[in-house]
Design a protein around this motif. Structure first.
Motif, PDB file in Angstrom:
ATOM      1  N   TRP A   1       8.172  -3.327   1.590  1.00 29.19           N
ATOM      2  CA  TRP A   1       7.526  -4.199   2.585  1.00 29.19           C
ATOM      3  C   TRP A   1       8.511  -5.109   3.314  1.00 29.19           C
TER       4      TRP A   1
ATOM      5  N   VAL B   1      -1.047  -7.907  11.600  1.00 31.14           N
ATOM      6  CA  VAL B   1      -2.403  -7.366  11.451  1.00 31.14           C
ATOM      7  C   VAL B   1      -2.510  -6.651  10.107  1.00 31.14           C
ATOM      8  N   LEU B   2      -3.721  -6.531   9.637  1.00 29.05           N
ATOM      9  CA  LEU B   2      -3.973  -5.747   8.430  1.00 29.05           C
ATOM     10  C   LEU B   2      -3.502  -4.318   8.717  1.00 29.05           C
ATOM     11  N   GLY B   3      -2.748  -3.762   7.805  1.00 29.80           N
ATOM     12  CA  GLY B   3      -2.200  -2.421   8.026  1.00 29.80           C
ATOM     13  C   GLY B   3      -0.706  -2.470   8.259  1.00 29.80           C
ATOM     14  N   ARG B   4      -0.158  -3.679   8.461  1.00 24.40           N
ATOM     15  CA  ARG B   4       1.297  -3.848   8.581  1.00 24.40           C
ATOM     16  C   ARG B   4       1.762  -4.753   7.439  1.00 24.40           C
ATOM     17  N   ALA B   5       3.042  -4.690   7.148  1.00 26.52           N
ATOM     18  CA  ALA B   5       3.571  -5.531   6.069  1.00 26.52           C
ATOM     19  C   ALA B   5       3.659  -6.978   6.546  1.00 26.52           C
ATOM     20  N   ARG B   6       3.089  -7.848   5.753  1.00 27.64           N
ATOM     21  CA  ARG B   6       3.045  -9.264   6.163  1.00 27.64           C
ATOM     22  C   ARG B   6       3.306 -10.179   4.968  1.00 27.64           C
TER      23      ARG B   6
END
Lengths: 373, 373, 373, 373
Positions: free
Chosen positions: A35, A7-12
């Motif tokens: 990250w 999700v947006l807000g986590r490192a991806r």
């Protein structure tokens, strides 16, 4: 609530050849890309390596007694069977950053004096004649008594029951050794004369501070140490306090009647790194589940029952020791319909409080009871 | 040390005609010249208007009992013979800014509920069956028990001994009424329903906080009031605490074994404006003299003896009340060669401490004993 | 709410011949009947003897300056015109238990050093060259600067402007002398060498603690005194702090933008017995009325306006001093449509807080504004 | 002092076949013999796995800037090059239980909002236009400004310099992530709306609390959180505070002029788990060595010089970051003969203090200077 890292807000960030090369160059400078580890080091909720465990006193007792013949106290330093969490063998912890063990002393035996940065506490399991000298104050302790050895206080112990007719003493040690080491703050010293010269009046802190509600008067000569001036809390005072409290209150839905051994000069915990509690479960009482940050080691002081910890049931009876990791759901039940059950416990709650880490929540479903896993 | 005002550093302005005219002009503007009063309002050391006094219980008791027939409780508000310092009649103080009195309640009698800014305390002198309800908590108190009624708590009392077979109760009240008034801070309220609805469990604060060394556990539901959560301190706990302390310590050279009734959550005084102490004089013990800021009212709880206050000797026995003004030298002696003597006292030491006014010194001469004046 | 003493819960005993005789017998034992004074000493709400007063600087200034020729500093101790509340002449108080006065020092003049139990503060009204040495630290103060002389600190002052070209300095003194005396706690000492030897760096506390948000680091060498380590609070820092706060907040409905001079190590008041505040009224602002326990002395630091105190209007301009007694309704208005007004004040709020006496309430009617009496 | 484990008071049990068998049986019960690990887990003095390290800003800066093109902020969560101690790769710590990294934000870029149990702080290294919103309060920060993001406060940041003409911002992050994880206390939450709605007045905490010595007045509406109400400490206030302090004091023999960023309401550290300091080394100054428990990460804010840490010399200049492990001897020298040098640092001293772990000692030999290893 779902906990997806996608999700947006986590490192991806996905690995690419460029990135891998970049990571290698970073590594050459004692650096890395946040990250690549961010989701792991900033988890949604606590991820303790500790697991729930119960140590059966019935099974451990023979092993503990066996050590009397296997090693001499003076060679072992202390003759202790330590209880080690399967997930925390690297730091010899029972749970979280708490250490515990069962120490045994034969009749007539005594140990040399030392001190260390780690704080210690004792809960006597069985046997007569135990004593400890803490910073020159001799304390006599019997079954279910609780005593403290705050950080950097000189201490030594022994069993003064007669060598011929007396029996061994077994007490539970609780220390914050793993906590001290995690903070790179361990110190240790052997007493220069190997033994302290105790002051003439035994149990002086109990005589002086034991009433709890009348304290020595004086504007100047106060106690300024960060731990309790009272070093011993006898069962004969603690258990009636539980019974009194039970008359005045329903207690906690999660813990029954629960009291904290406290510093009578502050109302706070006995030491800055470890607290201790005594709780009574009424006959037949089954508490509701909750969870909180902070780790707890329990000792069954009286009675029998069971606890469900993280969905797993543990049956216990007198002398058993069990551990609840941080943020694990837990609830307790007294199995006996007519006798109360009493749990002693020690914990790192004072640390949770000082560092602003305390959190607690009630189990929301199923009337407050976990399904068994 | 001599204390002459005729030195550099003190005001030494002589009156002249010009100055007198000037002072008159100042007075016309609600002003004055500091140097005309400076030496008086900034004395070398405290100049209390209070004098040492002893009130004989033997003499007062009949007068106190006589009031039972003279006034009804409901008409008097409280039926109290107050003890008034000859130097403080203007403010009805026993000494300094402390008020005290002997309250009497006949069997079966009870008083309506009120609350006030002034804090109150009680020390029971004689009689069975006394009770007080403090903020909904019923307390039962007997001879030599100590209880508090902190500021703005609802309170009412009575004597539940049977009207036919019971006897009167006499207790000593201590209040900070003159202190409150000096600070222009007095408030008073009659209970809207005249009587409180007490909660079902009497003495609940004693059941909950009485052990002093094990306190109710909970991170959230703490006690945040500025006074002790424990409202009653029974003699049956206080006297053994004295005896215990006497085993462990020589005590104070000025006061013998002296303990302070304390708030078990802070180790501090029971209330922010008044403290209370209990002290034991060993058989035959004569203490050394000292003096300090702060005023004290004593009640002889047990035994007999004498005190020398500002060079004047006062003999006392059980039930007698005496007062020591601020900065007066004082020393105590137990007259009995085989029995201990116990003094209860209350004081304004918490105020001295909060405001930074505390000072103390030992009597330097004659082995610590004052010559009799 | 009505406050009749003719209700159950108040003393309502009528005199009889028997009672009068009884009262006389009590008086013979330094005793009395509480019910004869109960309603008076336990009033429904505070009954200060202090009344609201305003002292016009325009009128007082010539009288203050006149004293320069009338008395020498060394003879007066301090050359001060004190401001005395009509209701508190007996204790030389401006209001409640606060003393205030206007001190004048001619160019080149200095005063000897002393110390006393009373705490002092200064607010400079006019003139250049003033200094004070507080416990060896020299402070230079100019108009509108605020400085403290905590209890028992050695202090002396002077005016170092040149005798030929310089002018006088006038500052306002605030002390807790009546408070200290009411508590029988006054002490006074002349400096053994008449003058202190100041340390080489002036204004060292300002250099060390003045930033307020970066403090000297050290685990050991801390400041343990009960008052602020910062002794001077210059206007050049205080006024911008008001302007900054005005950008971030609407402020108080009763006081406009109001800040407390604070101890940077505790956030608390500068001294345990007296606090000080600085408040800004925006152009044209009229605050709402409230009342509280605690007495306040104001000095108009900047601008002009009026205050309504207990229904009486007082117009003020720069340099004027006025007093608000405990529990008197009060509200302030800035008369100027384009300039802000600033009030300096000092008070006994720290005492109200320590002793648990603080109470506050808003004026409920008429949009928060009192009718003029 | 020698530290041999072959002394009475240390564990000295040799392995035997019987013991080995015993140990195996213990292991089968999640238990062990304390004496097999006692000397290791109770060391004579701290045995940190962290080693001294210096990260050269000159070398890291290009790598940090390179990341701007390599990953998007939204994909990385935060675009940070973290600095990892060779001995603490397992927990991504820079030293002890402190994490640090260099975060870069391109012009016009912004990051989403989240919160976590870990506390964070920032020290801006270069670039204009940086901002952060902490619990709804927008803060603008420039080079050498210090700001905090206390635990569980919502926060997001960005660089509001124009996309076309602006440049990147690089700031140093400091967090207590390893500490939080060691205590099994990590929580994380993404803002439900991804971005906060900032309140209208930027820098409101600076406007309200920035003076440090005049605080908002009010008995009721206080700040009760365990961290500073002031979130930003600009260099333009911090550096003059250093210069002021340098006028008034010699400073510390180990640290030069050293100030702690403090909570103006308590005088204590900015957050319960991490403190921050700013220290000035006078031109040419070389401090003496000391060591203490607690870990420190330094950032060279101004000037150049060198530090000797555990016998190893590290040369530094502006922007460089270096780490001192617990109990390592360290001393600092300003290389420049005419310019001062300033070091920013953050540390875990508040934890050392709360838990009672603080210890400090001076290097005793050689005039206080370590030999180079």
């Amino acid at each position: 609530m779902t906990y997806s890292d996608d999700v947006l807000g986590r490192a991806r960030v996905s690995d690419t050849a460029d990135l891998k090369a970049y990571y290698e160059r970073l590594a050459g400078h004692e650096a890395g890309a946040l990250w690549t580890v961010a989701n792991e080091i900033e988890p949604w909720y606590p991820q303790p390596k500790s697991v729930p465990v119960l140590w059966s006193y019935e099974k451990l007792r023979p092993l503990v007694l066996e050590s009397l013949a296997l090693v001499k106290g003076d060679e072992a330093g202390r003759r202790v069977v330590m209880l080690v969490n399967p997930g925390r063998k690297d730091v010899s912890a029972a749970v979280g950053m708490l250490y515990t063990g069962l120490q045994v002393m034969g009749p007539g035996e005594s140990m040399t004096a030392h001190r260390h940065q780690a704080s210690a506490l004792r809960f006597v399991v069985e046997g007569q004649g135990a004593w400890t000298v803490v910073d020159g104050q001799k304390l006599r302790v019997g079954p279910r008594d609780f005593a403290i050895t705050p950080n950097w206080t000189w201490h030594e112990h022994g069993n003064e029951s007669p060598e011929d007719t007396g029996g061994p003493v077994i007490w539970q040690d609780g220390l914050d050794i793993p906590l001290v080491n995690a903070h790179d703050a361990g110190f240790y010293e052997v007493h220069p004369e190997l033994y302290q010269q105790p002051r003439p009046i035994p149990d002086s802190s109990l005589l002086t501070y034991g009433s709890g509600v009348l304290r020595p008067f004086g504007f100047e000569d106060g106690w300024h140490k960060p731990y309790s001036p009272l070093f011993a809390y006898p069962w004969e005072r603690a258990y009636p306090a539980l019974l009194d409290a039970a008359k005045a209150s329903e207690g906690s839905p999660y813990d029954g009647i629960i009291l904290e051994y406290s510093n009578p000069l502050t109302g706070g915990p006995v030491m800055p790194t470890m607290g201790a509690h005594l709780q009574l479960l009424r006959p037949g009482q089954a508490t509701r589940a909750h969870r909180h940050t902070g780790s707890v080691v329990y000792n069954v002081a009286k009675g029998s029952g069971s606890s469900v910890i993280a969905g797993q049931r543990f049956d216990w009876r007198e002398g058993d020791i069990f551990a609840v990791p941080s943020w694990a759901w837990h609830e307790h039940a007294n199995a006996d319909a007519s006798e109360d059950a009493v749990l002693f416990s020690f914990d790192d709650f004072p640390v949770m409080r000082s560092l602003g880490f305390w959190r607690e929540e009630a189990y929301p479903d199923n009337g407050g009871h976990q399904p068994l896993g």
